[in-house]
Design a protein around this motif. Structure first.
Motif, PDB file in Angstrom:
ATOM      1  N   TRP A   1     -10.455  -8.762  -3.853  1.00 22.62           N
ATOM      2  CA  TRP A   1     -10.901  -7.784  -4.832  1.00 22.62           C
ATOM      3  C   TRP A   1     -12.223  -7.188  -4.373  1.00 22.62           C
ATOM      4  O   TRP A   1     -13.103  -7.899  -3.907  1.00 22.62           O
ATOM      5  N   LEU A   2     -12.361  -5.884  -4.510  1.00 25.39           N
ATOM      6  CA  LEU A   2     -13.601  -5.199  -4.171  1.00 25.39           C
ATOM      7  C   LEU A   2     -14.490  -4.994  -5.394  1.00 25.39           C
ATOM      8  O   LEU A   2     -15.683  -4.726  -5.258  1.00 25.39           O
TER       9      LEU A   2
ATOM     10  N   ALA B   1     -11.838   2.565  -4.892  1.00 28.45           N
ATOM     11  CA  ALA B   1     -11.138   1.434  -4.284  1.00 28.45           C
ATOM     12  C   ALA B   1     -11.500   0.152  -5.032  1.00 28.45           C
ATOM     13  O   ALA B   1     -12.688  -0.150  -5.199  1.00 28.45           O
TER      14      ALA B   1
ATOM     15  N   VAL C   1      -8.039  -4.812  -1.807  1.00 29.21           N
ATOM     16  CA  VAL C   1      -7.487  -4.639  -0.467  1.00 29.21           C
ATOM     17  C   VAL C   1      -6.172  -5.395  -0.385  1.00 29.21           C
ATOM     18  O   VAL C   1      -6.101  -6.583  -0.717  1.00 29.21           O
TER      19      VAL C   1
ATOM     20  N   GLU D   1      -4.494  -3.465   6.629  1.00 24.92           N
ATOM     21  CA  GLU D   1      -5.169  -3.564   5.351  1.00 24.92           C
ATOM     22  C   GLU D   1      -5.306  -2.174   4.735  1.00 24.92           C
ATOM     23  O   GLU D   1      -5.679  -1.220   5.412  1.00 24.92           O
ATOM     24  N   THR D   2      -4.962  -2.060   3.436  1.00 27.41           N
ATOM     25  CA  THR D   2      -5.035  -0.799   2.721  1.00 27.41           C
ATOM     26  C   THR D   2      -5.842  -0.997   1.448  1.00 27.41           C
ATOM     27  O   THR D   2      -5.639  -1.973   0.725  1.00 27.41           O
ATOM     28  N   ARG D   3      -6.764  -0.085   1.166  1.00 28.31           N
ATOM     29  CA  ARG D   3      -7.552  -0.153  -0.063  1.00 28.31           C
ATOM     30  C   ARG D   3      -6.748   0.446  -1.208  1.00 28.31           C
ATOM     31  O   ARG D   3      -6.164   1.528  -1.064  1.00 28.31           O
TER      32      ARG D   3
END
Length: 577
Positions: free
Chosen positions: A521-522, A534, A537, A544-546
């Protein structure tokens, strides 16, 4: 007759299966549920199931792979590339089981797979090196101290693994700690080990590599060199041999350094020694990949050496079929054809390949892992296959590439073909004006790419297994869940709305577009977020994709870090403030 188990999937599994057939050997494929009807399974002499749908349950499960080898009566194991191909413990387990490991010795994999140890070895034999840490970093503070001492930018890299995973660049001091955290997290998720080191980052470098073959007795032969500078997210997309715009002195330096590093460990089998060439002319040893490379066909076409057959010879103890570096014959360029959309930042697009019209003609080779009608699953690599062209010189190869790429048609999934067509027409990729580097795609080309149609969601075909009896012997029958659902026998959980990616029940639901793993988690639970910010991830198809918030509001975590997500699964809620 010898029997080789191919401990891999997709294009490389097909490549090894075909090489075994040409040698007169039997081949055994292994498969996850999604790959039960894959091209490799169809071509192999036999196939053994690895029940499961994730890499950890299947192609990374040493016990399951060895069990498959025993069940099939295999006496050799070829690991391909990726997965366990550079795992010393797997190599040891194979040899302990009395099987022949087609690759370097376990202790060689261990030494060269540790990037810090490999740098130390390179330094000891006089290979060129940029400044870097001599041991794994203990914390972000050590990375910051290195940046203070040696200057910016720096790159934090995973000490174990490869393929561009676990690598982050910091251009300001404030970014160093974040780069350390991100690289460590990705390395732990990708390789099971989070150790990282730091080194000076070479601006706009070219990626050069040298192919070697060793007999395990001390003789190492350099087979040729390649340029692999065209990359996105540190993953190669276009490779060519021999490396263009390399003068004779630089080529001699590359070959001598590669030979010295691998001779020092009495290297056995195929390997690749990688270097970075900075825009200021600084040449630095990067790493050794102790396996066959995805881009090996360009070396085969320009040298006449079948690298997989040489691997077979070495594994049998017969040594190499040649003893000196072959003179390059013409020029070859390889284009990886991935199910990714360049117009969406190379976002993976798993789905069913409905049309696959492949070019042909003189000097055109297509190494594939799929055929028309096959599904590119989200759980694994996005590679459909590799288009390789060969001609008398580089300009002729580029003309042939333009023709072949124009003929190529793929429907059902997005592909990188529009990117490849743009590359061969770009002045920066021309022979006279060659100026590409490892950041060129992101900096120069991506802004020009248009998004493609997003593919229809395809549910991974998980199998349900039932014990049955045939002629008095117990066997296990695996049937697709979709078939059982149609017959009215599947459980509700396997035919539910989350599996099929249904429409969200309300506007606050943030659901997974494709299957993958929630790596981190961002934004913390309960925090306010903006639209398109975003928030998480997700790793899918080795990338890796946000994940952006679909609207502004308060983020509520639903899935935990490390969770395996299905297409359409609820990841989070974004509630109104």
């Amino acid at each position: 007759m010898r029997t080789v188990l191919v401990a891999n999937r997709g294009e490389i599994a097909v490549r090894v299966v075909r090489a075994a057939a040409e040698r007169g050997w039997r081949s055994v494929a292994v498969y996850a549920d999604q790959d039960a009807d894959s091209l490799a399974v169809r071509l192999a002499d036999s196939a053994v199931a690895l029940p499961g749908v994730t890499a950890a349950e299947t192609y990374l499960d040493v016990t399951a792979l060895l069990g498959a080898a025993r069940a099939a009566g295999a006496d050799l194991v070829h690991p391909g590339y990726g997965f366990l191909s550079e795992n010393a413990e797997f190599a040891r387990a194979v040899e302990a089981a009395g099987l022949v490991w087609i690759g370097p010795r376990p202790e060689t994999i261990e030494t060269l797979g540790d990037k810090v140890a490999a740098r130390s070895l390179a330094r000891s034999v006089g290979a060129p090196l940029a400044p870097g840490s001599s041991r794994p970093l203990r914390d972000a503070a050590e990375a910051e101290a290195f940046a203070d001492a040696h200057g910016l930018p720096v790159v934090v890299k995973a000490a174990h693994g490869g393929g561009g995973r676990g690598m982050r660049v910091a251009r300001t001091r404030e970014e160093v700690a974040e780069a350390f955290a991100a690289a460590t997290s990705e390395a732990r998720a990708a390789f099971g080990r989070g150790e990282c080191f730091v080194e000076r980052f070479l601006e706009n470098p070219r990626h050069l590599e040298v192919q070697v073959l060793g007999d395990g007795e001390g003789r190492v032969v350099v087979v040729g060199d390649r340029d692999c500078s065209l990359q996105r997210r540190n993953q190669k997309l276009v490779e060519e041999a021999p490396a263009p715009a390399v003068d004779p002195e630089l080529r001699r330096t590359l070959h001598a350094a590669a030979r010295a590093v691998t001779e020092a460990v009495r290297y056995r089998s195929a390997g690749t020694v990688e270097f970075l060439l900075g825009s200021d002319g600084t040449l630095s040893f990067c790493e050794v990949n102790t396996r066959l490379q995805v881009e090996h066909p360009v070396t085969e076409l320009t040298t006449g050496v079948d690298l997989v057959q040489e691997q077979f010879r070495i594994a049998e103890g017969r040594g190499l079929s040649f003893t000196t570096t072959p003179e390059p014959r013409g020029h070859a360029v390889e284009f990886r054809v991935n199910a990714e959309d360049p117009g969406r930042g190379f976002l993976p697009g798993p789905g069913r390949v409905t049309v696959l019209d492949v070019p042909g003609g003189p000097g055109v080779r297509w190494d594939a892992g799929v055929s028309a009608g096959d599904v590119v699953p989200a759980a694994f690599d996005s590679l459909l296959g590799k288009l390789v062209v060969h001609a008398d010189d580089r300009d002729a190869a580029l003309r042939r590439a333009r023709r072949a790429l124009a003929e190529f048609r793929v429907d059902g999934v997005p592909t990188v073909l529009p990117f490849a067509r743009a590359v061969v027409d770009d002045p920066a990729f021309s022979t006279e004006g060659f100026a590409v580097h490892t950041r060129w795609i992101e900096n120069e080309l991506m802004p020009r790419m248009e998004p493609q149609r997003r593919p229809d969601l395809v549910v991974d075909p998980a199998l349900q297994r039932f014990p049955i009896e045939i002629d008095g012997r117990r066997a296990v029958l695996g049937l697709p869940a979709a078939l059982l659902s149609a017959l009215g026998t599947a459980s509700g959980s396997e035919a539910g709305s989350e599996e099929t990616g249904s429409v969200p029940a309300d506007a606050g639901e943030l659901r997974a577009r494709t299957p993958g793993t929630l790596t981190r988690w961002l934004v913390p639970d309960g925090a306010e977020v903006g639209a398109r910010q975003a928030v998480a991830v997700v790793e899918a198809m080795k990338m890796e994709t946000r994940v952006p918030a679909h609207r502004a509001g308060v983020l509520r975590h639903v899935s935990a870090e490390g969770a395996t997500l299905r297409a359409g699964q609820l990841v989070a809620r974004v509630d109104e403030p």
